[in-house]
Scaffold this active site. Structure first.
Site, PDB file in Angstrom:
ATOM      1  N   CYS A 125       0.821  -1.226   0.000  1.00  7.37           N
ATOM      2  CA  CYS A 125       0.000   0.000   0.000  1.00  7.37           C
ATOM      3  C   CYS A 125       0.847   1.265   0.000  1.00  7.37           C
ATOM      4  O   CYS A 125       0.305   2.360  -0.085  1.00  7.37           O
ATOM      5  CB  CYS A 125      -0.963   0.007   1.181  1.00  7.37           C
ATOM      6  SG  CYS A 125      -0.161   0.278   2.777  1.00  7.37           S
ATOM      7  N   CYS A 147      13.073   0.521  12.679  1.00 11.27           N
ATOM      8  CA  CYS A 147      12.508   1.405  13.696  1.00 11.27           C
ATOM      9  C   CYS A 147      11.107   1.812  13.240  1.00 11.27           C
ATOM     10  O   CYS A 147      10.961   2.470  12.218  1.00 11.27           O
ATOM     11  CB  CYS A 147      13.436   2.609  13.835  1.00 11.27           C
ATOM     12  SG  CYS A 147      12.965   3.748  15.125  1.00 11.27           S
TER      13      CYS A 147
HETATM   14 ZN   LIG Z   1       0.177  -1.865   3.729  1.00  9.94          ZN
END
Ligand SMILES: [Zn+2]
Length: 163
Positions: free
Chosen positions: A120, A140
């Site tokens: 995405c 992180c």
């Molecule tokens: Zn995603």
């Protein structure tokens, strides 16, 4: 193996771990983003960073999987989480290297490597080469970019079939 960088995300394709990692379109992304809180939107879509020691998943020690908050793609396993002392959830390796894309980030006068969800394109955090063995990597993360699923629960894949 040659890497085709021009249209590599055009066709639906599966990662080695069996997930659809074809890049979703803008309309699908907008639909998924309707479900986000203001803070999640600021981080995932506007590349923000949550304040250190404020994320909800920082101290989570349960066994399970951390998935993308926007699309549900599994990103990290609890077994790769470690205490980095930075104030953000930290992992030494991804669930599947194909689930994360790395982008050079020159903001704030630093050269860093941004990490995004491969499917995405949501902003997740950064990766640094100062992590523990065996990888030496420190991923992180922003807690708000992820949703946690305890062992035995499969993260729902929110993308439409065939996308
Ligand atoms: Zn995603």
């Amino acid at each position: 193996m040659a890497i085709n960088t021009s249209r590599r995300d055009a066709a639906p394709r599966r990662s080695a771990s069996g997930y659809d990692v074809g890049r979703i379109g803008a309309a699908e992304r907008d639909r998924l983003a309707k479900d986000l809180s203001e803070e999640e939107r600021r981080i995932l879509l506007e590349h923000g960073t949550e304040r250190a020691f404020c994320g909800t998943l920082l101290h989570n020690k349960e066994e399970g999987v951390y998935a993308c908050r926007l699309c549900g793609l599994p990103l990290f396993r609890s077994g790769a989480k470690f205490e980095s002392g930075t104030g953000w959830p930290s992992f030494f390796q991804p669930f599947d290297p194909e689930h994360i894309s790395e982008v050079r980030d020159n903001s704030y006068g630093m050269t860093r490597t941004e990490i995004r969800c491969r499917r995405c394109d949501g902003h997740l955090g950064h990766v640094f080469p100062d992590g523990p063995p065996p990888t030496g990597q420190r991923y992180c993360l922003n807690s708000a970019a992820m949703a946690f699923f305890p062992e035995g629960q499969e993260p729902p894949q929110k993308v439409a079939a065939g996308q």
